[in-house]
Design an enzyme around this catalytic site. Structure first.
Site, short mmCIF file in Angstrom:
data_model
loop_
_atom_site.label_atom_id
_atom_site.label_comp_id
_atom_site.label_asym_id
_atom_site.label_seq_id
_atom_site.Cartn_x
_atom_site.Cartn_y
_atom_site.Cartn_z
N ARG A 94 0.80 -1.22 0.00
CA ARG A 94 0.00 0.00 0.00
C ARG A 94 0.83 1.27 0.00
O ARG A 94 0.40 2.29 -0.54
CB ARG A 94 -0.90 0.02 1.24
CG ARG A 94 -1.96 -1.04 1.23
CD ARG A 94 -2.73 -0.93 2.52
NE ARG A 94 -3.11 0.45 2.76
CZ ARG A 94 -4.19 1.03 2.27
NH1 ARG A 94 -5.00 0.34 1.52
NH2 ARG A 94 -4.45 2.28 2.53
N CYS A 118 -6.80 -4.92 2.53
CA CYS A 118 -5.65 -5.49 3.21
C CYS A 118 -6.12 -6.76 3.88
O CYS A 118 -7.32 -6.99 4.01
CB CYS A 118 -5.19 -4.49 4.25
SG CYS A 118 -3.47 -4.59 4.59
N ARG A 123 -8.67 -0.42 3.98
CA ARG A 123 -7.81 0.65 4.48
C ARG A 123 -7.95 1.78 3.47
O ARG A 123 -7.26 1.82 2.46
CB ARG A 123 -6.37 0.19 4.62
CG ARG A 123 -6.20 -0.84 5.70
CD ARG A 123 -4.81 -1.43 5.70
NE ARG A 123 -3.81 -0.54 6.27
CZ ARG A 123 -2.51 -0.79 6.25
NH1 ARG A 123 -2.07 -1.89 5.67
NH2 ARG A 123 -1.65 0.04 6.78
N PRO A 124 -8.84 2.71 3.75
CA PRO A 124 -9.20 3.72 2.75
C PRO A 124 -8.08 4.72 2.48
O PRO A 124 -7.17 4.89 3.28
CB PRO A 124 -10.41 4.41 3.39
CG PRO A 124 -10.28 4.17 4.84
CD PRO A 124 -9.58 2.87 5.01
N ASP A 126 -9.30 7.80 1.16
CA ASP A 126 -10.15 8.95 0.86
C ASP A 126 -9.54 10.26 1.37
O ASP A 126 -9.64 11.31 0.72
CB ASP A 126 -11.55 8.75 1.45
CG ASP A 126 -11.51 8.48 2.95
OD1 ASP A 126 -10.69 7.64 3.38
OD2 ASP A 126 -12.27 9.12 3.69
N LEU A 127 -8.89 10.21 2.53
CA LEU A 127 -8.31 11.44 3.09
C LEU A 127 -7.16 11.95 2.23
O LEU A 127 -6.96 13.15 2.09
CB LEU A 127 -7.82 11.19 4.52
CG LEU A 127 -8.90 10.95 5.58
CD1 LEU A 127 -8.26 10.54 6.90
CD2 LEU A 127 -9.74 12.21 5.77
N ASP A 309 0.77 -1.49 15.43
CA ASP A 309 1.71 -2.49 14.91
C ASP A 309 2.33 -3.38 15.99
O ASP A 309 3.11 -4.27 15.69
CB ASP A 309 2.84 -1.79 14.14
CG ASP A 309 2.44 -1.47 12.71
OD1 ASP A 309 1.42 -2.00 12.24
OD2 ASP A 309 3.16 -0.69 12.06
C1 UD1 Z 1 -1.34 2.59 10.36
C2 UD1 Z 1 -0.66 3.10 11.61
C3 UD1 Z 1 0.82 3.07 11.35
C4 UD1 Z 1 1.20 1.64 10.92
C5 UD1 Z 1 0.40 1.19 9.71
C6 UD1 Z 1 0.69 -0.22 9.27
C7 UD1 Z 1 -1.57 4.71 13.12
C8 UD1 Z 1 -2.14 6.06 13.29
N1 UD1 Z 1 -1.15 4.41 11.92
O1 UD1 Z 1 -0.94 3.48 9.34
O2 UD1 Z 1 1.51 3.47 12.50
O3 UD1 Z 1 2.56 1.57 10.65
O4 UD1 Z 1 -0.97 1.29 10.06
O5 UD1 Z 1 0.36 -1.15 10.17
O6 UD1 Z 1 -1.50 3.96 14.05
N2 UD1 Z 1 -7.94 6.48 7.28
C9 UD1 Z 1 -9.04 6.89 6.57
N3 UD1 Z 1 -8.85 7.43 5.32
C10 UD1 Z 1 -7.62 7.57 4.77
C11 UD1 Z 1 -6.50 7.15 5.50
C12 UD1 Z 1 -6.69 6.60 6.75
O7 UD1 Z 1 -10.16 6.78 7.03
O8 UD1 Z 1 -7.51 8.06 3.64
C13 UD1 Z 1 -8.12 5.90 8.61
C14 UD1 Z 1 -7.64 4.47 8.68
O9 UD1 Z 1 -8.64 3.56 8.27
C15 UD1 Z 1 -7.27 4.34 10.13
C16 UD1 Z 1 -6.76 5.72 10.51
O10 UD1 Z 1 -7.30 6.60 9.52
O11 UD1 Z 1 -8.39 4.04 10.90
C17 UD1 Z 1 -5.25 5.84 10.54
O12 UD1 Z 1 -4.77 5.73 9.22
P1 UD1 Z 1 -3.25 5.75 8.81
O13 UD1 Z 1 -2.41 6.27 9.91
O14 UD1 Z 1 -3.10 6.37 7.48
O15 UD1 Z 1 -3.03 4.26 8.61
P2 UD1 Z 1 -1.82 3.63 8.04
O16 UD1 Z 1 -1.02 4.52 7.16
O17 UD1 Z 1 -2.32 2.36 7.53
#
Ligand code: UD1
Length: 422
Positions: A94, A118, A123-124, A126-127, A309
């Site tokens: 990703r 995943c 794992r969106p 959108d943001l 993690d």
């Molecule tokens: C997350 C972990 C990161 C870890 C990775 C892999 C956190 C904050 N982040 O990162 O430390 O290394 O998993 O295991 O603990 N979200 C949305 N829209 C988006 C992006 C995210 O809704 O566009 C939501 C996700 O579903 C999640 C939250 O925001 O609930 C945190 O997202 P993000 O930190 O981006 O997740 P990862 O990058 O996957």
């Protein structure tokens, strides 16, 4: 595909060197694409995810050399001629989606495959996309690809509030903004060490970023970024994983070297409650286990809270604690694929919504179990280290994505892990 054959139980005694961080290295690689000259990155771990992202970068025409013996990578963006990250590579990892920010930043356009789901659910992104739009980038979706382009010559920028705070989106938006947006403010930005390190590298390259290390980043466009020599940080998740591994067996005594303890956030606070002897001395962390571990419940939070993690590894450790504990994940609600596998080894875990309840202490018995994702896999390895008899851990390719030489490091301190073709 390889599997591990593990004979347990074995205490761990000796020294384990910590490798460079996977999650921090990937954004640094992406940042290298924004420079006007080559960048040299040190402490880059030899991991599947790094090679995959290397391929994504090479697809664009950029030069990439990985001096593996020295964990050094040189990326030369001068020869980039394609602005696309194809589905076949992005679906493997990703973080390839960071190419969106990197290519918009470099060329003003990008065509990147949507990453999809995943092993532990959706794992969106959108943001990421809303943030780019807020910045003034035109975003179009077409047949599973995201096209980002700059319509006018100028991108004014704006203010974008992340809700929830997202590591991935913060990184992507920073990459996209530093050379493009006149002024772009990210509110509720992630403060994870990976984000801070990326910003520091970009600042060294010449970027104008205010608020690094806080939850509000203000980025003002610069015309030119230079290539730099920059060192990655030690892997905080690998560090936490080995701290947990050292606590699992009552007779273990481990020193972790080359750590960056200040990146562990509140994790050491939870760890100390176990009753395990823990000493942090500069870059070294010394751990001596005890016969009786206290049950300690944890809830994952954004940094500096307990990392998502490390929750699977923590649940594994709790199978050896005397009493009842709970692990709750507030970042990802269904990241519990390891639970049935741990139960196959004799653990007593049950899932309720986004929590796992663990009844300890249970004697674990070796069995055949299946890796389902990176952190789940390492938990099974750790459980097998304290289980009686032989365990076969299938599909360890997940581990190769994120732990450099895991079995070599563990065997060096007394484990018995054999890698064989499945
Ligand atoms: C997350 C972990 C990161 C870890 C990775 C892999 C956190 C904050 N982040 O990162 O430390 O290394 O998993 O295991 O603990 N979200 C949305 N829209 C988006 C992006 C995210 O809704 O566009 C939501 C996700 O579903 C999640 C939250 O925001 O609930 C945190 O997202 P993000 O930190 O981006 O997740 P990862 O990058 O996957």
């Amino acid at each position: 595909m390889d599997k591990f054959i593990i004979q347990g139980p074995t205490p761990l005694k000796g020294t384990i060197p910590i490798s460079g961080s996977k999650n921090a290295a990937l954004p640094l690689m992406a940042a290298s694409l924004l420079g006007d000259s080559p960048s040299t990155l040190n402490l880059i771990p030899r991991l599947k995810d790094i090679y995959t992202f290397g391929k994504v970068i090479s697809e664009t025409g950029a030069g990439l050399q990985f001096f593996e013996d020295e964990n050094r990578m040189v990326i030369d963006p001068a020869t980039i001629h394609s602005y696309e990250a194809p589905y076949d590579l992005v679906r493997q990892m990703r973080a390839s989606f960071y190419m969106m920010g990197a290519l918009i930043g470099r060329a003003g356009e990008a065509k990147v495959s949507l990453p999809g789901g995943c092993a532990w659910g959706p794992r969106p992104v959108d943001l990421h996309l809303k943030g780019f739009e807020k910045m003034g980038i035109q975003i179009d979706l077409d047949q599973g690809y995201v096209h980002g382009s700059i319509k006018k010559n100028r991108v004014e920028g704006g203010v974008f509030k992340l809700n929830p705070s997202s590591v991935g989106a913060t990184i992507n938006l920073v990459l996209g903004a530093v050379k493009r947006a006149k002024k772009f403010i990210i509110e509720n930005a992630a403060m994870e060490p990976d984000v801070v390190l990326l910003c520091k590298m970009l600042q060294k390259m010449g970027a104008d970023i205010e608020g690094v290390g806080t939850d509000c980043l203000t980025i003002r466009k610069v015309e030119k970024l230079n290539g730099v020599t920059f060192s990655n940080d030690p892997d905080r998740i690998e560090t936490g994983t080995f701290m947990i591994a050292a606590a699992l067996h009552p007779d273990s005594e481990i020193t972790l070297t080359g750590c960056k303890p200040e990146d562990l956030g509140k994790f050491p606070k939870s760890f100390r409650k176990l009753g395990v002897e823990t000493r942090i001395d500069g870059k070294n962390i010394y751990i001596r286990s005890v016969k009786k571990i206290n049950p300690v419940s944890v809830t994952t939070k954004i940094y500096p809270g307990f990392p998502t993690d490390l929750q699977a590894q923590w649940a594994t450790l709790m199978t050896q604690a005397e009493g009842f504990s709970k692990v709750t994940d507030t970042i990802y609600f269904d990241r519990f694929s390891y639970v049935p596998e741990l139960n196959r080894l004799g653990a007593n875990l049950s899932i309720d919504k986004n929590s796992v309840s663990i009844k300890g202490k249970t004697a674990l018995q070796g069995a055949k179990v299946m890796s389902t994702d990176l952190r789940a896999s390492v938990s099974l390895v750790m459980a097998a280290l304290v289980a009686e008899g032989q365990s076969d851990i299938l599909r360890v390719y997940h581990l190769d994505r994120g732990y450099e030489q895991l079995e070599v490091k563990l065997n060096n301190v007394g484990a018995s892990i054999q890698r064989v073709p499945e």
